[in-house]
Design an enzyme around this catalytic site. Structure first.
Site, mmCIF file in Angstrom:
data_model
loop_
_atom_site.group_PDB
_atom_site.id
_atom_site.type_symbol
_atom_site.label_atom_id
_atom_site.label_comp_id
_atom_site.label_asym_id
_atom_site.label_seq_id
_atom_site.Cartn_x
_atom_site.Cartn_y
_atom_site.Cartn_z
ATOM 1 C CE LYS A 74 -24.080 -94.976 44.111
ATOM 2 N NZ LYS A 74 -25.549 -95.003 43.994
ATOM 3 C CB SER A 323 -20.232 -97.194 50.578
ATOM 4 O OG SER A 323 -20.330 -95.873 51.074
#
Length: 429
Positions: A74, A323
């Site tokens: 992110k 991720s």
């Protein structure tokens, strides 16, 4: 369960002619964002994973985004958006809704750039993510059961305080920033047959699909959603499935698709798979025990898909995007114990026996001789279904494997004890 675009096969979809200018974000945007992202985030490694390859039958390569400062990809989108703020917008500050990783990324880079950040997080957000977001300098407000409710509150505050709302996925700068991850994979890994990408609102997979389509069109981009939150899968198939419930993958627990991301996904993503909670648990456990790396549920979604349909990917070069790595330690401990129980390396037996001196000693001596390690003992005499001169003994022990557990059960039975196998939580098998 997966989605296959009309007129194509999930693993054999031909390259299609596409007018990229009709998409809300283009590869040119991804290229423009890359130097901005590269100046502020870690270029994470892509490494072959022999143990995961052996486990799944595929030739597996992992992109380790969990080694970013905030343990998530992110940061890429957050940086790409923050550096586009005008001086006036930067002075007013930003606000976002997030289940955790977007929050930490925006807080960290906002503080680094001298930009005030407020984050509205769902009340169900793991405490480890709330504390981390505050530690990076953000003001955190808990509101609502999910990201949608948190988003409404964040927009309300944005209007009242004149802050810039930074959407976690439905923002062109954020999407473009996430695409930098794919460019690194293309450069650092061998030519991949496919890449498995976690999908919440679709920001990551949209940016990655733009990059792969332009630079490595032979590589299929496949999305992975938690089965409890099948927003993109439902939109693509036209099949309404229930959405909601407690999931290990709270980072992709999104009920709504993005207005910007969905058209990109429709055009460029080969398939979307759904994975169950048990597969997510197995994936988190496998990454820790086999790869010695930490993944949250959403971060392990790609491996969960590989474990769900191993035959589909057998023998193929598969890229996994790890991720995110922000997982609650208590949840991780529970996952590890549950996996030991699934593998029958931790088992429980209930014995009903005559209450006389020396019986417990006989049992422990037998177990010690057989190499079992006793973890817990519960000795009770008050159950009405136990004879007045009897007792019930619940034993939890560590064993080598399923065969060892069966040998122990047989030995206890041969000693004249009435034996029942128990599952997790004391339930009978």
């Amino acid at each position: 369960m997966s989605f296959t675009p009309e007129g194509s096969h999930a693993m054999d979809r031909p390259s299609a002619t596409l007018d990229a200018s009709r998409l809300p974000v283009t590869f040119a945007d991804v290229e423009a964002a890359r130097p901005l992202v590269s100046a502020a985030v870690v270029r994470t490694p892509v490494l072959r994973a022999p143990r995961l390859s052996q486990l799944t039958g595929a030739d597996v390569y992992v992109k380790y985004e969990n080694v970013q400062t905030t343990a998530s990809f992110k940061e890429r989108g957050a940086v790409a958006r923050l550096v586009q703020l005008t001086p006036d917008e930067a002075r007013r500050g930003v606000i976002a809704m997030s289940a955790g990783n977007h929050a930490q990324a925006l807080a960290y880079h906002g503080t680094r750039l001298g930009i005030s950040t407020t984050i509205v997080m769902p009340e169900t957000t793991p405490q480890v993510k709330v504390l981390a977001t505050e530690a990076y300098g953000a003001h955190v407000l808990l509101h609502g059961e999910g990201v949608a409710e948190a988003g409404l509150k964040a927009r309300e505050i944005a209007g009242a305080e004149r802050r810039v709302f930074v959407h976690p996925y439905d923002d062109p700068f954020v999407i473009a920033g996430q695409g930098s991850l794919a460019l690194e994979m293309i450069e650092d890994a061998p030519l991949l047959d496919c890449v498995l990408v976690p999908v919440g609102g679709g920001g990551l997979i949209s940016g990655m699909a733009l990059a792969f389509k332009a630079r490595s069109p032979e590589t299929q981009v496949i999305g992975v959603e938690a089965a409890l939150y099948p927003a993109v899968w439902s939109a693509l198939t036209g099949t309404a499935r229930p959405s909601g419930g407690p999931t290990l993958a709270e980072g992709i627990a999104v009920r709504d698709t993005g207005a910007l991301t969905l058209p990109i996904i429709r055009a460029l993503v080969s398939d979307v798979m759904l994975v169950e909670e048990s597969a997510l648990e197995r994936a988190v456990n496998a990454l820790l025990t086999l790869q010695k790396t930490l993944a949250e549920g959403a971060g392990a979604a790609g491996l969960a898909a590989l474990l769900t349909e191993p035959e589909r990917f057998r023998g193929r070069k598969v890229g996994l995007v790890l991720s995110g790595g922000s997982i609650d330690p208590r949840v991780l401990a529970a996952i590890l114990m549950r996996e030991l129980e699934r593998d029958q390396r931790v088992v429980s037996f209930r014995l009903t026996l005559v209450d006389r001196p020396g019986t417990l000693g006989r049992i422990t001596t037998l177990l010690g001789r057989m190499g079992a390690n006793i973890l817990e003992v519960h000795h009770r005499r008050t159950f009405l279904d136990v004879p007045a001169k009897g007792t019930r003994l619940d034993l939890t022990m560590e064993t080598r494997d399923q065969t060892h557990a069966q040998e122990i059960e047989a030995a206890l039975t041969a000693e004249g004890f009435q034996v029942q196998r128990l599952g997790a939580g004391g339930a009978e098998w």
